[in-house]
Design an enzyme around this catalytic site. Structure first.
Site, short mmCIF file in Angstrom:
data_model
loop_
_atom_site.label_atom_id
_atom_site.label_comp_id
_atom_site.label_asym_id
_atom_site.label_seq_id
_atom_site.Cartn_x
_atom_site.Cartn_y
_atom_site.Cartn_z
N ASP A 105 1.34 3.93 -15.03
CA ASP A 105 1.19 2.49 -15.11
C ASP A 105 2.54 1.79 -14.95
O ASP A 105 3.57 2.28 -15.45
CB ASP A 105 0.58 2.12 -16.46
CG ASP A 105 0.36 0.65 -16.63
OD1 ASP A 105 -0.51 0.10 -15.93
OD2 ASP A 105 1.04 0.04 -17.48
N GLU B 252 1.52 3.43 -9.91
CA GLU B 252 1.18 2.04 -9.64
C GLU B 252 2.47 1.30 -9.28
O GLU B 252 3.25 0.94 -10.15
CB GLU B 252 0.52 1.38 -10.85
CG GLU B 252 0.14 -0.06 -10.59
CD GLU B 252 -0.08 -0.88 -11.85
OE1 GLU B 252 -0.88 -1.82 -11.82
OE2 GLU B 252 0.57 -0.58 -12.88
#
Length: 575
Positions: A274, A318
Site C-alpha cells: 500500500d 501501489e
C-alpha cells in the site's frame, strides 16, 4: 518531457517521460514525426518490444514457431488471475454480520474448486486480501499489530487454514502490507507521543525533533500533513489517524522486513504494498527523481530480505501514477508488478464509449521500457477498478454489454488481471468509500449462507440480478462471461503468458492485438460496439496468416477468406 504517440489519425496518447534514457526506448517505436512505424519493415528491430533485444533473438517478424525452433528468447509475462477480497464484506461464518477468514475459506470453491474439469467456479489463481491485521477502522489500513489477525476476522490459525485450503486448490494468497504508516493507536505511536526519550519517538516523523516547518501540502492530496499532539506535530500524509513511519531509521526498516518475513513463514505467497511511493514522498515538494530513488532503494532492500525466505514471493506495489517511467522505476529488483492505473482508466473509457483507445500501441512501448528496467522479469498488474474507485458497473451506467467488453479487454491483455470482488456479478458502488466496499451479494433476498450485513447495501439493494445466485446458472450472465473468459485465458498459452503486438484494425469500434509466446501466436479481436463489424486480416503483421477461429464469445464469428465478421459485443480469438 511530454511525448505524443499518434497511432491512428486523430487519436493521440500522452505519456510523461521524465528520464531521457528511458524515453529513448519509447521513441524507438516512432518516426521523426511521431507516427507509428510498426508496419514498416525497416523498423523490425523495435516493432515488438516483447522480443528479447539480445543478438541471438529472432526479429519480431518471425513466426513464433520459427522463433521457438531457433531458440529465440521471447519476453513473456507468465500470469495468474487474481481476485481482490475485502474480508469484512465477503462471507460471514459465525452470523455476526461481519465477513471473516473462515467465511472466505467456505467460499473458496466459488473462486476455484481446484478441479479444472468443472465449469461452475470462477477459475481464479490468486487472492489479494485487503488488510487483515488488527485496526480501529473498518477498512484496516491503520494497523495496530502487524503480526496478528483482526479479531473481527478470526485468528492466526484461521489465516493459516485459509492459506492451506487455497493452496490445495492452486490459489496463491497475497496480503495487503501497510508499512508507510501505522494507526495512531499502535503502541509504538502511543509511546512515541508520550515519551520523547523513547526509542519509538524516532519511529515517526516529528517536526520539532527534525527542525521541520509545520507547513506544506500532502503528496497524497489530503491537505496539510502535519498534526498536533501533546505539544508536537507529527507527519500523517493521509490523515491524522495514520502517522507516517520514519524510514530513515534503520530500526524501522529492519522491523518491517521482519514483519514481511513473518507472514511469508505463515505460508503467504506475497504482498500488495500500500502507498508504495509515499515512503519518502510526504509533501508535494518531495516529488522528485531523488525521492523516487530513495523509495526504490528501500523496496529493493525489502525485496532482498523477502528473498531470504521465499525468492518466488510475488510483490505488487501501489504506485498511483499514469506515468510509465514513474511506475517502471520500482520494477528494478524491487516489485514484480506495479498496478497499471492508466490502463484501467483507459479500458473503462473504451468500454463506455465503444471505441478503441489505441492502448495496445502504448502498452507495447511501456513493456519495452519495463523489460529494460527489470531485465525482462516484470509482469504487469492490470485491473478495471479497486477498493478506492467507483465500481466499474457504476462507471458504465449499469450497462451489462459494456461491462462484458471491459472484462474481455482486461482478461485478454498481458499481465496479472485483478478482479475486484463483486465485479464479476456487476455490483454497483460509488463513493464515499463504504459505498464501494459494500457486502458481497450472494442472493437477491440477502439471506444466503455467508451474507454479510455490516454495512447497508445502499448501492446494490435496487440492483435486480446483481447477485451470485441469480447468475449462477445463467448462460448469458456476467458471471458466466467472466468464467468463460478466465477458462479461455487458462487454456490458451499465448493469452495466459504471451507478449503483445498491436494490430491496426482501421476501425475505431474494433480493438485488435496479437498475443505471442515462443510456441503460439493468436489474434484477439474485440467488437466494442452494438453493431456488426468487419475486419480485414490483410493488415496482419509481417505476413503471419490467421485462418481459424479458435473461440468466439458469446456466439459466432464468421471468417471468409481475409474478412472477419463480428456480431455486436463479441470477442474472437484467431489462430
Amino acid at each position: 518531457m511530454n511525448l505524443e504517440l499518434t497511432r491512428l489519425p486523430g487519436r493521440c496518447i500522452w505519456y510523461s517521460l521524465a528520464v531521457t534514457g528511458l524515453a529513448a526506448v519509447v521513441l524507438a517505436g516512432c518516426s521523426n514525426d511521431g507516427q507509428d512505424n510498426l508496419n514498416n519493415s525497416s523498423q523490425t528491430a523495435v516493432s515488438s518490444p516483447q522480443v528479447s533485444p539480445s543478438p541471438s533473438s529472432a526479429s519480431a517478424g518471425q513466426s513464433p514457431q520459427t522463433a521457438a525452433a531457433s531458440g529465440t528468447a521471447v519476453d513473456e509475462q507468465p500470469s495468474t488471475v487474481f481476485y481482490e477480497v475485502f474480508v469484512r464484506s465477503f462471507s460471514d461464518s459465525d452470523g455476526d454480520g461481519i465477513g471473516d477468514l473462515r467465511g472466505l475459506t467456505d467460499k473458496l470453491d466459488y473462486l476455484n474448486d481446484g478441479n479444472p474439469d468443472t465449469t461452475d467456479d470462477l477459475g481464479i489463481g490468486g487472492i489479494w486480501l485487503m488488510p487483515v491485521n488488527p485496526s480501529p477502522s473498518y477498512h484496516g489500513y491503520d494497523v495496530t499489530d502487524y503480526r496478528s489477525i483482526n479479531p473481527d476476522y478470526g485468528t492466526l490459525q484461521d489465516m493459516q487454514q485459509l492459506v492451506k485450503e487455497a493452496h490445495k486448490r492452486g490459489i496463491k494468497v497475497i496480503m495487503d502490507l501497510v508499512v508507510n504508516h501505522t494507526s495512531k493507536e499502535h503502541p509504538w505511536f502511543v509511546e512515541s507521543a508520550k515519551k520523547k526519550d523513547s526509542k519509538f519517538r524516532d519511529f515517526y516523523v516529528w517536526a520539532e525533533d527534525q527542525n521541520r516547518q509545520v507547513s506544506g501540502t500532502s503528496a497524497a492530496g489530503s491537505g496539510n500533513p502535519w498534526h498536533s499532539l501533546l505539544g508536537s506535530h507529527y507527519m500523517g500524509t493521509f490523515w491524522d489517524g495514520m502517522p507516517d513511519l520514519n524510514f530513515d531509521n534503520p530500526e524501522v526498516r529492519s522491523e518491517m522486513e521482519d514483519i514481511g518475513k513473518f507472514w511469508l513463514t505463515q505460508g503467504v505467497d506475497g504482498f500488495r504494498l500500500d502507498a508504495a511511493k509515499h515512503i519518502y514522498e510526504d509533501l508535494l515538494s518531495d516529488k522528485s527523481a531523488a525521492t523516487t530513488a530513495k523509495n526504490v532503494a528501500w523496496w529493493q532492500e525489502f525485496r532482498k530480505a523477502m528473498n531470504e525466505v521465499n525468492p518466488k514471493a510475488y510483490i505488487v506495489g501501489e504506485v498511483w501514477e499514469n506515468s510509465a517511467v514513474s511506475v517502471g522505476a520500482y520494477l528494478d529488483h524491487a516489485f514484480d508488478s506495479g498496478f497499471n492505473f492508466g490502463l484501467a482508466e483507459t479500458l473503462v473509457n473504451s468500454a463506455k464509449t465503444e471505441k478503441d483507445s489505441g492502448v495496445v500501441f502504448t502498452l507495447e512501448r511501456t513493456y519495452m521500457l519495463y523489460s529494460q528496467i527489470s531485465g525482462g522479469s516484470f509482469t504487469d498488474a492490470t485491473f478495471l477498478t479497486n477498493h478506492d474507485q467507483n465500481r466499474v458497473m457504476s462507471q458504465l451506467g449499469n450497462n451489462p454489454d459494456h461491462a462484458k467488453m471491459a472484462a474481455a479487454m482486461l482478461l485478454t491483455l498481458p499481465g496479472n488481471p485483478f478482479i475486484y470482488y463483486g465485479e464479476e456479478i456487476g455490483m454497483l458502488g460509488q463513493k464515499p468509500d463504504e459505498g464501494i466496499r459494500e457486502p458481497m451479494q450472494w442472493s437477491a433476498d440477502g439471506k444466503s449462507k455467508g451474507q454479510t450485513t455490516w454495512e447497508q447495501s445502499s448501492n446494490n439493494s435496487g440492483n435486480p440480478g446483481g447477485d451470485v445466485e441469480s447468475q449462477l446458472h445463467g448462460s448469458n450472465s456476467l458471471l458466466d462471461w467472466y468464467r468463460q473468459l478466465i477458462a479461455l485465458r487458462s487454456s490458451v498459452p499465448a493469452l495466459q503468458n504471451g507478449g503483445i503486438r498491436d494490430f491496426v484494425s482501421g476501425n475505431e469500434g474494433i480493438m485488435a492485438f496479437e498475443r505471442i509466446t515462443a510456441g503460439q501466436q493468436v489474434l484477439v479481436v474485440l467488437n466494442l460496439t452494438g453493431k456488426s463489424q468487419t475486419l480485414s486480416l490483410q493488415n496482419g503483421e509481417k505476413g503471419y496468416s490467421y485462418s481459424k477461429v479458435l473461440k468466439a464469445l458469446p456466439g459466432e464469428a464468421k471468417l471468409t477468406g481475409d474478412t472477419l465478421t463480428l456480431p455486436p459485443y463479441t470477442t474472437v480469438i484467431l489462430e
